[in-house]
Each structure stands twice: as structure tokens, then as C-alpha cells.
Design a protein around this motif. Structure first.
Motif, short mmCIF file in Angstrom:
data_model
loop_
_atom_site.label_atom_id
_atom_site.label_comp_id
_atom_site.label_asym_id
_atom_site.label_seq_id
_atom_site.Cartn_x
_atom_site.Cartn_y
_atom_site.Cartn_z
N ARG A 57 49.47 37.45 44.67
CA ARG A 57 49.81 38.71 45.35
C ARG A 57 48.55 39.45 45.77
N ILE A 58 47.46 39.14 45.08
CA ILE A 58 46.18 39.81 45.35
C ILE A 58 45.18 38.77 45.82
N LEU A 59 44.57 38.99 46.98
CA LEU A 59 43.53 38.10 47.47
C LEU A 59 42.21 38.88 47.49
N ILE A 60 41.24 38.39 46.74
CA ILE A 60 39.92 39.01 46.73
C ILE A 60 39.06 38.26 47.74
N ARG A 148 50.99 33.95 52.56
CA ARG A 148 51.79 35.04 53.14
C ARG A 148 53.08 35.35 52.37
N PRO A 149 53.82 34.35 51.90
CA PRO A 149 55.09 34.70 51.22
C PRO A 149 54.92 35.62 50.01
N THR A 150 53.78 35.57 49.35
CA THR A 150 53.61 36.40 48.14
C THR A 150 52.53 37.47 48.29
N LEU A 151 51.68 37.35 49.28
CA LEU A 151 50.49 38.21 49.37
C LEU A 151 50.87 39.67 49.64
N ARG A 152 50.34 40.58 48.83
CA ARG A 152 50.64 42.01 48.97
C ARG A 152 49.40 42.86 49.22
N VAL A 172 47.57 35.95 61.68
CA VAL A 172 48.69 35.57 60.80
C VAL A 172 49.87 36.52 60.93
N TYR A 173 49.59 37.82 61.12
CA TYR A 173 50.66 38.82 61.11
C TYR A 173 50.89 39.45 62.48
N GLY A 174 49.99 39.17 63.43
CA GLY A 174 50.14 39.76 64.76
C GLY A 174 49.90 41.25 64.78
N ILE A 175 49.04 41.73 63.88
CA ILE A 175 48.75 43.16 63.78
C ILE A 175 47.27 43.38 64.05
N ALA A 176 46.95 44.27 65.00
CA ALA A 176 45.55 44.48 65.38
C ALA A 176 45.32 45.97 65.62
N PRO A 177 45.04 46.74 64.57
CA PRO A 177 44.84 48.19 64.74
C PRO A 177 43.62 48.49 65.60
#
Ligand code: SF4
Length: 233
Positions: A57-60, A148-152, A172-177
Motif C-alpha cells: 500500500r506504501i511505495l517508498i 496499482r490494485p493495492t497502492l495508496r 499509469v493513472y492518466g493524471i497530470a496536475p
């Protein structure tokens, strides 16, 4: 194939990569010349794959392996001062079963957590070129896609990792602020996909000078657990 098997296949592919001539030459030269204290050891001398839970769930996210740390032991942040600080904090946070990380077979296991780097080969002076950064970026994208299925939450250690998160988020998520949020210690960005949490890097430069203290790092991982929906340590 399970996600764990996919991750293992990716890790195996990473460890064989020779895409960046300068880094291949450097990692292998360091592995031959060695540091005097480790002259009896066989260095890994290859790219260092991610380490930790396949259902993290946590990626460092760090910068790159250290020449005599990960490049020696073959495991992220293992066998160097930065790793000593990081794994001790993860142990205090209940995310690692032990505080020490000295070798790939030392029994260390992570809970809810995976550790990876923006660039998988040790670079001279810890400074990859923009070309090397971009060459390695697909590995991070693929790793994030598998998680992605578990990453928070992604914990970015330092501004380099923070800036390398955005292309992966977009891919991966199609999000680009726009504009991209600025890095800061303790800054949290939640604009879709996993939360992004900034932390000063666990480098000696930061920990020896007190810019990053153990208490500050403890706060980071308390927040990471909260964002990841993992109960109290
Ligand atoms: S830095 Fe990344 S892309 Fe370049 S050789 Fe190492 S693993 Fe391959």
C-alpha cells in the motif's frame, strides 16, 4: 500470472538491464575496485530491483542505489548509512520486522511497503543524467502499474523522487496536475491516484546535519500509514 509473479519477472528484467553505458561502466567498476572495508565481499554490481511486499500500500521512492550500499548488496538501501536510518524508522513504524539491513539474506521483511528507486543503477556522485533518468523511468511505470490494485501512498524521498513521480502518475493513472505541486518535507498531495507524501531524503547529508531527524521520519511514516489506511503501529 499473479501480481507477485509479474513483479518478480519485472525485478529479474531490471537486474539484467544494460541500457545506460555510463552507469553500466560505473556500477561494474565500483564492484571490481570495491571499498577497502568490503574487499572480501562479492559486489552485486548490477541494477537493483524494488524490494518489499507485492501487495504494498506504501511505495517508498528514492533516487538511486548507493555505490557501496545497494550496488554491493543487491537490495535497496541495504548496507549503507541511508538505509540504516530508513529501516530503523520503518521498524519503529511497524513496517519492517527488523531495524537492520545488512545483506540481501538478512531476513528483513517489509509489511504493506515496497521500496524502489527512480534510477536503478548507482550513478557517480549520486547524480544520474536526465537521459539516464528517462531511460529508467519505464521500470517505475511498470512497477506502479503492477502495484496499482493495492497502492495508496507514495513516499518521495527528496525532490528528485518527487519530480519523477509525476510522469509515472500520468502514465499509469492518466493524471497530470498543472502546475506540478512543489516538493516539501511533510507535504501531501492528493489529486487522484495514490497520495504523494514528501520527505527529505535519508542521505547522510540530511541526517548528519539534523535537517532530517528520526522524529521527523517517524512523523512521515505515521502519516504514510494513515494515508494508506493501515492501522496504528
Ligand atoms: S539506470 Fe535503469 S535503464 Fe539505465 S542501465 Fe540501470 S536499470 Fe537500465
Amino acid at each position: 500470472m499473479t501480481s507477485a509473479a509479474d513483479l518478480a519477472a519485472l525485478d529479474a528484467e531490471v537486474s539484467e538491464c544494460r541500457r545506460c553505458p555510463r552507469l553500466v561502466a560505473w556500477r561494474e567498476r565500483v564492484a571490481v575496485e570495491k571499498r577497502a572495508a568490503f574487499r572480501d565481499q562479492t559486489y552485486w554490481g548490477r541494477p537493483v530491483p524494488g524490494f518489499g511486499a507485492a501487495d504494498a500500500r506504501i511505495l517508498i521512492l528514492g533516487l538511486a542505489p548507493a555505490a557501496h550500499g545497494g550496488n554491493r548488496t543487491g537490495r535497496m538501501f541495504t548496507g549503507d548509512r541511508s538505509g540504516d536510518v530508513l529501516y530503523a524508522a520503518l521498524h519503529r513504524a511497524g513496517l519492517a520486522n527488523q531495524a537492520e539491513a545488512v545483506a540481501a539474506d538478512d531476513g528483513l521483511r517489509l509489511a504493506y511497503t515496497r521500496i524502489t528507486a527512480s534510477v536503478r543503477c548507482a550513478p557517480p556522485e549520486n547524480k544520474p543524467t536526465p537521459q539516464e533518468r528517462d531511460a529508467c523511468a519505464p521500470f517505475l511505470r511498470r512497477e506502479v502499474a503492477l502495484l496499482r490494485p493495492t497502492l495508496r501512498v507514495v513516499v518521495a524521498l527528496g525532490a528528485f523522487a518527487w519530480s519523477n513521480w509525476w510522469p509515472a502518475l500520468d502514465a499509469v493513472y492518466g493524471i497530470a496536475p498543472r502546475p506540478r505541486p512543489a516538493f516539501g518535507h511533510g507535504v501531501v498531495w492528493q489529486g487522484g491516484g495514490p497520495a504523494l507524501l514528501g520527505s527529505y531524503h535519508v542521505s547522510q547529508q540530511n541526517t548528519f546535519t539534523g535537517r532530517l531527524t528520526p522524529a521527523m521520519l517517524d512523523d512521515v511514516f505515521v502519516e504514510a500509514r494513515r494515508l494508506a489506511g493501515v492501522g496504528g503501529a
